[in-house]
Design a protein around this motif. Structure first.
Motif, PDB file in Angstrom:
ATOM      1  N   GLU A 123       0.825  -1.207   0.000  1.00 54.68           N
ATOM      2  CA  GLU A 123       0.000   0.000   0.000  1.00 54.68           C
ATOM      3  C   GLU A 123       0.858   1.256   0.000  1.00 54.68           C
ATOM      4  OE1 GLU A 123      -3.239   2.317   2.838  1.00 54.68           O
ATOM      5  OE2 GLU A 123      -2.712   0.243   3.233  1.00 54.68           O
TER       6      GLU A 123
ATOM      7  N   GLY B 125      -9.736   3.821  -3.699  1.00 52.23           N
ATOM      8  CA  GLY B 125      -9.886   3.979  -2.263  1.00 52.23           C
ATOM      9  C   GLY B 125     -10.887   5.042  -1.865  1.00 52.23           C
TER      10      GLY B 125
ATOM     11  N   LYS C  78     -14.887  -1.592   1.787  1.00 50.28           N
ATOM     12  CA  LYS C  78     -14.479  -1.119   3.116  1.00 50.28           C
ATOM     13  C   LYS C  78     -14.314  -2.286   4.085  1.00 50.28           C
ATOM     14  CE  LYS C  78     -17.477   1.961   4.314  1.00 50.28           C
ATOM     15  NZ  LYS C  78     -18.111   2.986   5.201  1.00 50.28           N
TER      16      LYS C  78
ATOM     17  N   LYS D 170     -11.068  -4.046   3.351  1.00 51.30           N
ATOM     18  CA  LYS D 170      -9.943  -3.253   3.855  1.00 51.30           C
ATOM     19  C   LYS D 170      -9.848  -3.340   5.373  1.00 51.30           C
ATOM     20  CE  LYS D 170      -9.978   0.961   2.471  1.00 51.30           C
ATOM     21  NZ  LYS D 170     -10.563   2.258   2.092  1.00 51.30           N
TER      22      LYS D 170
ATOM     23  N   ARG E  70      -6.633  -5.001   6.053  1.00 48.00           N
ATOM     24  CA  ARG E  70      -5.716  -3.873   6.128  1.00 48.00           C
ATOM     25  C   ARG E  70      -4.924  -3.623   4.856  1.00 48.00           C
ATOM     26  NH1 ARG E  70      -4.913  -2.384  11.410  1.00 48.00           N
ATOM     27  NH2 ARG E  70      -4.048  -0.505  10.465  1.00 48.00           N
ATOM     28  N   TYR E  71      -5.589  -3.631   3.714  1.00 51.21           N
ATOM     29  CA  TYR E  71      -4.888  -3.232   2.511  1.00 51.21           C
ATOM     30  C   TYR E  71      -5.819  -2.440   1.601  1.00 51.21           C
ATOM     31  CZ  TYR E  71      -7.186  -7.355   0.570  1.00 51.21           C
ATOM     32  OH  TYR E  71      -8.097  -8.291   0.217  1.00 51.21           O
ATOM     33  N   VAL E  72      -5.230  -1.677   0.734  1.00 52.70           N
ATOM     34  CA  VAL E  72      -5.959  -0.974  -0.323  1.00 52.70           C
ATOM     35  C   VAL E  72      -4.937  -0.526  -1.346  1.00 52.70           C
ATOM     36  CG1 VAL E  72      -5.809   1.255   0.850  1.00 52.70           C
ATOM     37  CG2 VAL E  72      -7.567   0.917  -0.890  1.00 52.70           C
TER      38      VAL E  72
END
Length: 314
Positions: free
Chosen positions: A17, A272, A302, A305, A309-311
């Motif tokens: 990221e 995002g 969402k 994510k 914990r990623y985008v």
């Protein structure tokens, strides 16, 4: 639920990221360059992505290596044939070009891979081909973010669940979604790559008491005459349609609403940001349903994510 919240996995995805975001920020005038290794499902899901990206103010370049119905194994077999003999026609199935040639045409920011829908619930069909494709892409495009595009389950009234073979015994749409989701996440864990959760977004709609498609039990396809069709309100799949004077049925591919939802999920994931503010919608999708599809796309991304914990962001 398959858990993948280990500290090592978090660090790997966080580094992806940060690196990707810094690259985009350092070259804000450059379009996002997206390359898809897929089939008709990637074509469906990205159909309206250019229009959505343009309205959102995001320049986008899309490259494609797509073959109808193609599996991960088939894409890898073509790539391997090209490596063994660059002149072998088997290695050049993409309009006379090889995957290596297409990937080398420019620097790509994001490269997606996906499994064929009929195999999507059988995790063993992903091995070792997902890893081989991943490593092949990273060798040719070391700075690209490789991403899994999660395909979707067939329509709830599909007659094809019995055709799903090998390690997947799905008997209905919900089981097909559960199995394919587990398979995609298992392999994503192994490769430490993120997922574009289109299959999850489709199921959010298809399992909703208000928004799900409900089969028209008053329609008898054996007695139908053109141009009569059943009520297919809120269907995300093509369903029944007339091919000249013959009634056809496609429970696999996305219709305009499904393609729109797919594009909204891609938009949310790639940039995002919420697509709710966007006004573009295909003429075939009514305004109320379009609003729900936008909300569903953003909520699904969402959640992905938040859990993992990623985008990949602009």
């Amino acid at each position: 639920m398959i858990k993948r919240n280990s500290f090592v996995f978090f660090l790997v995805l966080l580094s992806v990221e940060v690196a990707f975001t810094q690259s985009r920020n350092n070259d804000s005038e450059r379009p996002l360059r997206l390359f898809m290794i897929g089939n008709s499902f990637s074509q469906n899901a990205s159909k309206y992505l250019p229009e959505l990206s343009k309205e959102g103010g995001h320049a986008l370049v899309i490259g494609r290596a797509e073959i109808g119905g193609s599996s991960l194994q088939r894409h890898w077999d073509h790539a391997e044939a090209s490596e063994q003999n660059p002149d072998d026609p088997k290695g050049k199935p993409y309009g006379g070009k090889s995957l290596k040639t297409l990937l080398a045409e420019r620097t790509w920011d994001v490269v997606t891979i996906q499994q064929a829908s009929i195999l999507s619930g059988d995790v063993e069909t992903y091995r070792p081909y997902a890893r081989k494709l991943y490593e092949y892409v990273k060798k040719l495009q070391p700075n690209a973010t490789v991403v899994f595009h999660e395909t979707w389950a067939y329509r709830t009234d599909s007659k094809d669940f019995s055709r799903i073979t090998q390690g997947d015994s799905a008997k209905n749409a919900q089981q097909m979604w559960e199995h394919l989701r587990a398979a995609y996440h298992t392999i994503a864990d192994e490769l430490s790559i993120p997922i574009i959760p289109n299959g999850d977004a489709f199921w959010r709609i298809n399992s909703s008491s208000k928004w799900a498609y409900k089969a028209d039990n008053q329609f008898d396809p054996r007695q139908a005459t053109s141009p009569s069709l059943p009520d297919q309100t809120h269907s995300l799949h093509v369903g029944y349609w007339w091919n000249k004077d013959k009634l056809a049925f496609d429970s696999h591919h996305a219709n305009a609403a499904g393609c729109y939802l797919g594009g909204l999920v891609w938009y949310s994931f790639l940039f995002g940001e919420s697509p709710v503010k966007l006004t573009y919608r295909p003429a075939e999708v009514d305004a109320a349903f379009a609003r729900q599809l936008k909300k569903t796309a953003w909520k699904t991304v969402k959640n992905e994510k938040k859990k993992y914990r990623y985008v990949v962001s602009h």
